[in-house]
Write a protein that holds these residues in place. Structure first.
Motif, PDB file in Angstrom:
ATOM      1  N   SER A  86      -1.973  -2.228  -4.545  1.00 12.48           N
ATOM      2  CA  SER A  86      -2.669  -2.601  -3.307  1.00 12.48           C
ATOM      3  C   SER A  86      -3.431  -1.444  -2.676  1.00 12.48           C
ATOM      4  O   SER A  86      -3.992  -1.578  -1.602  1.00 12.48           O
ATOM      5  N   GLY A  87      -3.445  -0.316  -3.344  1.00  9.87           N
ATOM      6  CA  GLY A  87      -4.150   0.850  -2.837  1.00  9.87           C
ATOM      7  C   GLY A  87      -3.202   1.922  -2.356  1.00  9.87           C
ATOM      8  O   GLY A  87      -2.002   1.697  -2.198  1.00  9.87           O
ATOM      9  N   VAL A  91       0.862  -1.175   0.000  1.00  2.23           N
ATOM     10  CA  VAL A  91       0.000   0.000   0.000  1.00  2.23           C
ATOM     11  C   VAL A  91       0.902   1.229   0.000  1.00  2.23           C
ATOM     12  O   VAL A  91       1.891   1.293   0.735  1.00  2.23           O
ATOM     13  N   GLY A  94     -13.364   4.944  -9.657  1.00  3.93           N
ATOM     14  CA  GLY A  94     -13.329   3.721 -10.438  1.00  3.93           C
ATOM     15  C   GLY A  94     -11.974   3.410 -11.044  1.00  3.93           C
ATOM     16  O   GLY A  94     -11.751   2.311 -11.528  1.00  3.93           O
ATOM     17  N   GLU A  95     -11.048   4.379 -11.024  1.00  9.16           N
ATOM     18  CA  GLU A  95      -9.726   4.180 -11.613  1.00  9.16           C
ATOM     19  C   GLU A  95      -8.644   3.911 -10.572  1.00  9.16           C
ATOM     20  O   GLU A  95      -7.522   3.582 -10.933  1.00  9.16           O
ATOM     21  N   THR A  96      -8.972   4.101  -9.291  1.00  9.70           N
ATOM     22  CA  THR A  96      -7.967   3.960  -8.249  1.00  9.70           C
ATOM     23  C   THR A  96      -8.607   3.423  -6.978  1.00  9.70           C
ATOM     24  O   THR A  96      -9.814   3.572  -6.771  1.00  9.70           O
ATOM     25  N   THR A  97      -7.788   2.807  -6.144  1.00 10.86           N
ATOM     26  CA  THR A  97      -8.252   2.379  -4.829  1.00 10.86           C
ATOM     27  C   THR A  97      -7.679   3.298  -3.749  1.00 10.86           C
ATOM     28  O   THR A  97      -7.574   2.924  -2.592  1.00 10.86           O
ATOM     29  N   ALA A  98      -7.328   4.518  -4.132  1.00 12.48           N
ATOM     30  CA  ALA A  98      -6.828   5.499  -3.170  1.00 12.48           C
ATOM     31  C   ALA A  98      -7.957   5.945  -2.262  1.00 12.48           C
ATOM     32  O   ALA A  98      -9.100   6.103  -2.698  1.00 12.48           O
ATOM     33  N   GLN A  99      -7.606   6.156  -0.980  1.00 10.92           N
ATOM     34  CA  GLN A  99      -8.588   6.614  -0.008  1.00 10.92           C
ATOM     35  C   GLN A  99      -8.006   7.718   0.857  1.00 10.92           C
ATOM     36  O   GLN A  99      -6.858   7.623   1.299  1.00 10.92           O
ATOM     37  N   ASP A 126       1.052   4.118  -6.227  1.00  9.13           N
ATOM     38  CA  ASP A 126       0.178   2.951  -6.423  1.00  9.13           C
ATOM     39  C   ASP A 126       0.928   1.764  -7.007  1.00  9.13           C
ATOM     40  O   ASP A 126       1.343   1.776  -8.159  1.00  9.13           O
ATOM     41  N   ASP A 133      -2.823  -4.926   4.429  1.00  6.02           N
ATOM     42  CA  ASP A 133      -3.714  -4.511   3.348  1.00  6.02           C
ATOM     43  C   ASP A 133      -4.242  -3.097   3.592  1.00  6.02           C
ATOM     44  O   ASP A 133      -4.004  -2.488   4.647  1.00  6.02           O
ATOM     45  N   LEU A 134      -4.955  -2.555   2.617  1.00 10.75           N
ATOM     46  CA  LEU A 134      -5.432  -1.182   2.663  1.00 10.75           C
ATOM     47  C   LEU A 134      -6.268  -0.888   3.915  1.00 10.75           C
ATOM     48  O   LEU A 134      -5.999   0.110   4.594  1.00 10.75           O
TER      49      LEU A 134
END
Length: 133
Positions: free
Chosen positions: A65-66, A8, A89-94, A62, A116-117
């Protein structure tokens, strides 16, 4: 960690380029293996936040894994939210509500272990309650 994916990533979003770079350097020295990318300052180098810098930092951090984004102050949150809305929808960034330095260190330590994230986010958020003395 999911097989075949990297760790991550962490993005530090600040109004100051120097603050973002300094905090990222500190976190890298403390936490070791995690990818920590600064996104600080306005495009002209002054104070402010830059959606373009934030988006580029997310891409750099990236590894599949986020990515956790930790902002310093109010409008950094707004800029990061805007970027994440554009990348929906293009990234798992939070975006994470965590203290800038302590949260970044905790997130990077967790990420460096292969967490994990959700676990990296939890580590960053838990840093809010850590007493300094």
């Amino acid at each position: 960690m999911t097989e075949g994916l990297g760790l991550v990533g962490i993005v530090l979003v600040s109004h100051s380029e120097a603050l973002a770079e300094g905090a990222a350097d500190l976190v890298r020295q403390i936490a070791g293996g995690a990818t920590v990318v600064p996104a600080g300052g306005a495009p002209d180098g002054g104070l402010g936040t830059s959606p373009d810098k934030i988006e580029a930092a997310i891409e750099d951090a990236d590894a599949g894994s986020g990515v956790v984004l930790i902002p310093d102050l109010g409008s950094a949150v707004l800029s990061a939210r805007s970027v994440l809305a554009d990348l929906a929808g293009e990234t798992t960034a939070q975006l994470v509500d965590a203290p800038f330095v302590e949260g970044a260190v905790a997130a990077a330590v967790a990420a460096g272990t292969g967490a994990d994230l959700p676990a990296v986010i939890a580590a960053a958020e838990e840093a809010r309650d850590a007493a300094k003395f």
